[in-house]
Design a protein around this motif. Sequence first.
Motif, short mmCIF file in Angstrom:
data_model
loop_
_atom_site.label_atom_id
_atom_site.label_comp_id
_atom_site.label_asym_id
_atom_site.label_seq_id
_atom_site.Cartn_x
_atom_site.Cartn_y
_atom_site.Cartn_z
N ASN A 1 0.97 -1.21 -0.06
CA ASN A 1 -0.03 0.00 -0.08
C ASN A 1 1.01 1.15 0.08
N ALA A 2 0.64 2.21 -0.94
CA ALA A 2 1.44 3.21 -1.09
C ALA A 2 0.72 4.59 -0.41
N SER A 3 -0.16 4.41 0.20
CA SER A 3 -0.80 5.50 0.82
C SER A 3 0.10 6.31 1.67
N ALA B 1 -0.90 9.40 7.26
CA ALA B 1 -1.26 10.46 6.21
C ALA B 1 -2.45 9.95 5.01
N ARG B 2 -3.17 10.82 4.62
CA ARG B 2 -4.34 10.62 3.68
C ARG B 2 -4.05 11.60 2.67
N ALA B 3 -5.01 11.32 1.47
CA ALA B 3 -4.94 11.99 0.24
C ALA B 3 -4.99 13.72 0.41
N TYR C 1 -1.52 14.98 1.50
CA TYR C 1 -0.74 15.31 0.36
C TYR C 1 -1.06 16.43 -0.64
N ILE C 2 -2.28 16.55 -0.93
CA ILE C 2 -2.84 17.55 -1.67
C ILE C 2 -2.48 19.02 -1.13
N ILE C 3 -2.89 19.13 0.39
CA ILE C 3 -2.56 20.29 0.70
C ILE C 3 -1.22 20.83 0.79
N ALA C 4 -0.35 19.62 1.02
CA ALA C 4 1.15 20.07 1.06
C ALA C 4 1.61 20.40 -0.20
N ASN D 1 1.89 10.48 -4.35
CA ASN D 1 1.38 9.93 -2.94
C ASN D 1 -0.16 10.17 -2.97
N ALA D 2 -0.41 11.21 -3.24
CA ALA D 2 -2.18 11.53 -3.27
C ALA D 2 -2.73 10.79 -4.20
N TYR D 3 -2.13 10.60 -5.58
CA TYR D 3 -2.83 9.55 -6.30
C TYR D 3 -2.94 8.21 -5.90
N ALA D 4 -2.04 7.56 -4.91
CA ALA D 4 -2.06 6.36 -4.27
C ALA D 4 -3.13 6.39 -3.13
#
Length: 307
Positions: A55-57, A184-186, A189-192, A240-243
């Motif tokens: 799992n790459a999340s 960490a969740r999507a 990663y999106i905000i970052a 990572n967000a895509y994962a």
Amino acid sequence: MFPLDDLSGLTDQFTQDPARLIGIPFALVGAVLMSLGAQFQHRGVVKVEQNSGRNASSGLNVAQLKALLSRPSWVIGTIMLALAIVFQLSALNFSPLILVQPLGAIALVITSILNARIANITLNRKSIIAIGACVGGIALFVTTAAIVGIDRPVSTSALITILIAMAGVLIAFATAFLLARTKARAIFYIIAAGAIYGFVATLAKVIISRIQHGNVDWLTIVCAVALIAGTVLGAYFVQNAYASGPPDLVIAGLTVIDPMVAVCIGIVVLQEAAGAPLWAVLAFVAAGLISVWGVFQLARHHPQAKV
């Protein structure tokens, strides 16, 4: 009171100088390429995640990053995103921000439709409302900034302030990722990525301006190094967000947060909105709240959102 005179002046500018409209097709092509690139990259990341059995999340490892380079879909998506950046910069070269920047939000709509068809899903009502909030909020935010904003040269002290702030942002998000990567969740990663790319866009504009004026010194080199560092870390967070979530959620976050951060830098550091009227301040606050609310609602209610 809303500045009708300002809008009338902008209309006169477009009528007197039709060349300003040339940026529209460039912006539209850039939006389409961004949508397709996001879809292809997402497909590549998901495929690598499945093949690795991990799992790459919680963060792509080195082996997974290397595997991405061998995935045709990911490589094609990366090329498309690079071309999207070229078209977007070309659009801004021909047309003012108020005309072409809101068109970038079309990428979110296109990505949502493409992803729904490819993944064979139906966007629910709450997801559609969230997408509308993202598009409408960022359009209002950028339009307000374009009306009241004043283009000011970036002084050395302001540039140093931007670099220090960017360093703080990079360190903060990198530390948060290392300490809580398993949780960490999507949305993280999106905000970052969005916040980092807001600084990257500002530095890119500064570097181009300094090179055009022959002002290439140690500070310009530092800006280039910071731009590369931000681009690399931001790109890693995007993968990572895509994962961790669907591609339209990723595009929604970047479409909202990236330009908002860039505009906020212009307002706070560069004083590009000094003396803005009360209606503009209220519009900034309302637009920011609406668009950010849309991102969080999409992360929560999207049919492909991971719990």
